[in-house]
Design a protein around this motif. Sequence first.
Motif, PDB file in Angstrom:
ATOM      1  N   VAL A 181       0.862  -1.182   0.000  1.00  0.00           N
ATOM      2  CA  VAL A 181       0.000   0.000   0.000  1.00  0.00           C
ATOM      3  C   VAL A 181       0.896   1.228   0.000  1.00  0.00           C
ATOM      4  O   VAL A 181       1.693   1.421   0.927  1.00  0.00           O
ATOM      5  CB  VAL A 181      -0.943   0.019   1.216  1.00  0.00           C
ATOM      6  N   VAL A 182       0.784   2.048  -1.023  1.00  0.00           N
ATOM      7  CA  VAL A 182       1.617   3.236  -1.156  1.00  0.00           C
ATOM      8  C   VAL A 182       0.824   4.437  -0.656  1.00  0.00           C
ATOM      9  O   VAL A 182      -0.158   4.846  -1.265  1.00  0.00           O
ATOM     10  CB  VAL A 182       2.047   3.462  -2.616  1.00  0.00           C
ATOM     11  N   GLY A 183       1.253   4.986   0.491  1.00  0.00           N
ATOM     12  CA  GLY A 183       0.551   6.119   1.081  1.00  0.00           C
ATOM     13  C   GLY A 183       0.011   5.802   2.455  1.00  0.00           C
ATOM     14  O   GLY A 183      -0.159   4.624   2.824  1.00  0.00           O
ATOM     15  N   THR A 184      -0.267   6.855   3.215  1.00  0.00           N
ATOM     16  CA  THR A 184      -0.799   6.672   4.573  1.00  0.00           C
ATOM     17  C   THR A 184      -1.928   7.665   4.865  1.00  0.00           C
ATOM     18  O   THR A 184      -2.153   8.034   6.017  1.00  0.00           O
ATOM     19  CB  THR A 184       0.315   6.849   5.624  1.00  0.00           C
ATOM     20  N   GLU A 208       5.508  10.243   4.813  1.00  0.00           N
ATOM     21  CA  GLU A 208       5.388  10.933   6.092  1.00  0.00           C
ATOM     22  C   GLU A 208       4.140  10.438   6.803  1.00  0.00           C
ATOM     23  O   GLU A 208       3.134  10.125   6.156  1.00  0.00           O
ATOM     24  CB  GLU A 208       5.273  12.450   5.889  1.00  0.00           C
ATOM     25  N   PRO A 209       4.165  10.395   8.132  1.00  0.00           N
ATOM     26  CA  PRO A 209       2.961   9.982   8.868  1.00  0.00           C
ATOM     27  C   PRO A 209       1.940  11.117   8.931  1.00  0.00           C
ATOM     28  O   PRO A 209       2.259  12.270   8.634  1.00  0.00           O
ATOM     29  CB  PRO A 209       3.507   9.665  10.263  1.00  0.00           C
ATOM     30  N   VAL A 316       7.048   0.507   6.138  1.00  0.00           N
ATOM     31  CA  VAL A 316       8.314   0.874   5.487  1.00  0.00           C
ATOM     32  C   VAL A 316       8.415   2.396   5.482  1.00  0.00           C
ATOM     33  O   VAL A 316       7.597   3.062   4.842  1.00  0.00           O
ATOM     34  CB  VAL A 316       8.370   0.336   4.044  1.00  0.00           C
ATOM     35  N   PRO A 317       9.394   2.975   6.165  1.00  0.00           N
ATOM     36  CA  PRO A 317       9.466   4.441   6.267  1.00  0.00           C
ATOM     37  C   PRO A 317      10.102   5.112   5.053  1.00  0.00           C
ATOM     38  O   PRO A 317      10.896   6.040   5.174  1.00  0.00           O
ATOM     39  CB  PRO A 317      10.313   4.646   7.524  1.00  0.00           C
ATOM     40  N   HIS A 318       9.747   4.638   3.886  1.00  0.00           N
ATOM     41  CA  HIS A 318      10.255   5.191   2.635  1.00  0.00           C
ATOM     42  C   HIS A 318       9.158   5.111   1.583  1.00  0.00           C
ATOM     43  O   HIS A 318       8.264   4.261   1.649  1.00  0.00           O
ATOM     44  CB  HIS A 318      11.470   4.400   2.106  1.00  0.00           C
ATOM     45  N   VAL A 329      10.604  -1.264  -5.542  1.00  0.00           N
ATOM     46  CA  VAL A 329      11.885  -0.875  -4.956  1.00  0.00           C
ATOM     47  C   VAL A 329      11.641   0.406  -4.174  1.00  0.00           C
ATOM     48  O   VAL A 329      11.122   1.387  -4.724  1.00  0.00           O
ATOM     49  CB  VAL A 329      12.961  -0.633  -6.033  1.00  0.00           C
ATOM     50  N   ASP A 330      11.986   0.393  -2.889  1.00  0.00           N
ATOM     51  CA  ASP A 330      11.738   1.601  -2.100  1.00  0.00           C
ATOM     52  C   ASP A 330      12.895   2.588  -2.256  1.00  0.00           C
ATOM     53  O   ASP A 330      13.901   2.306  -2.910  1.00  0.00           O
ATOM     54  CB  ASP A 330      11.475   1.260  -0.628  1.00  0.00           C
ATOM     55  N   ALA A 331      12.704   3.772  -1.667  1.00  0.00           N
ATOM     56  CA  ALA A 331      13.696   4.847  -1.826  1.00  0.00           C
ATOM     57  C   ALA A 331      15.040   4.495  -1.213  1.00  0.00           C
ATOM     58  O   ALA A 331      16.058   5.113  -1.529  1.00  0.00           O
ATOM     59  CB  ALA A 331      13.159   6.138  -1.201  1.00  0.00           C
ATOM     60  N   ASN A 332      15.056   3.485  -0.350  1.00  0.00           N
ATOM     61  CA  ASN A 332      16.301   3.032   0.269  1.00  0.00           C
ATOM     62  C   ASN A 332      17.027   2.013  -0.608  1.00  0.00           C
ATOM     63  O   ASN A 332      18.133   1.582  -0.290  1.00  0.00           O
ATOM     64  CB  ASN A 332      15.997   2.423   1.651  1.00  0.00           C
TER      65      ASN A 332
END
Length: 491
Positions: A181-184, A208-209, A316-318, A329-332
Amino acid sequence: MAPAASRRRARVAIIGSGFSGIAAAIALKKRGIEDFTIFEQSPGLGGTWWHNRYPGAEVDLESHIYSFSFERYDWSRTHAGWQELQGYLEHVARKWDLHRHILFNEKVENVTWSDPNHDYVLSTESGVDHGRFTAVVSAVGFLNIPLYPPFAREQTDYQGALCHTSRWIDGLDMTGKSIGVVGTGSSAVQVVTEAEKMGSEVKIFQLEPNWILPKGSRDFTENERKLNRLAPVYAWRRFKLYTGYDMRQYRASHARSDGRTNRIKREQSLAFMQRELGDRPDLMELVTPTFAYEARRTVVSDTYYAALKSPKVTLVPHGVKGLTRTGAVDANGDEHDLDIIILATGFDAANYLGNYRVTGENGADLHTQWEGEPEAFLGTMIPGFPNFFMMYGPNTNSIPLVSFYEAQADFTASLIARAAKKGKTKISIRRSAFLIYNDWLQDALRKTVWATTRNYFQAGSGKIVSQWPFSATAYITLTKVLRRPAVKLDN
């Protein structure tokens, strides 16, 4: 003068058949105007609630206030899901005999004003000649153009299911699947709860939260439903909700960092976070926002924090920077194998009327005139575009939404009816009223927390183009007090 137009009765085009389009149609009927056509690009009515069919889709406001003041309903829940809201709108449309006015699968592409005739021509995707209209009401809202992140805007090698929450794949089954899930934001927290129940694993990609408050969503008991069927009880519950929201937003108390409502809600949000995640300091650190409370849309959810604690869920904090054949692929730089990727990435919110072109007096193009900063008088009228009205236009996003729709519909219908009665063919907003109003409004908005961080309330320039900072009653009062001095009727 336009002699042919001056003798013609009102004939109105409404673009969109969601809540606001239905409100506009009923307001016209109440004023005795039956000659109107509703253009709907989808196969069915409902607008937001036709498109947002993802698992868990539910309104953030209480059912009694997220409905028309003049149409009661036997709600099953405190906060209705999309199916029930769709059913409510169908019920209202049937009761007011609106279906015969609706053209489904008819996408409007251009709305063009005629200087000689004082009317509009609409061109649609089908190419059908729909005749001329004395007025046009745009009821397309502003959260209607899905915002796709860069990695999902072109063809990819990803072999799984990829969809935006507002363009859910019909029949998509999450059972036993690995889900990303992309987004919060608001839609993300709803779909995460359902994904956690059904999927084998869920990964949430967070840029961001957000600030979160408990929602208090539940089914009504049978006794509550019996009471709600009584008109006085229904009216009282709606009145209590309306008054509560009005008081919270009095003098922008909810949107100023020094506002009493803002301080109280921030404390409630922190207390909720502590109560739900106090035993997980790792998650507490990841979900605590760094921006001011209410500076972005506050999320309401009873279940999101609990879902985060599930062993099946990983936060995932990215963000996601790209897709592979088997996942993301995440930003990390870490790769994640996923069967389904859900884009809960919101909408191109500042792009008002972005689905079609509007041409006004002397060939003026509305989007060119706005220059990326949409603005209107009371969110409804723009100088140089006579007889053109917007529902849920710039700077009218507030709570309770349906009360704003009703006020805008009454404002619009009353002006169209008055012009017809007086034999006038041109309804225009005075430029002086437009400028004074928007200067006053922007001055108030600059003092809110919405101006302190980037958010979807702003245009690219940073100007706040979607929000109304005060109470619903303040807005409704202005639509009644200002409609005569600010608007002029001509031939």
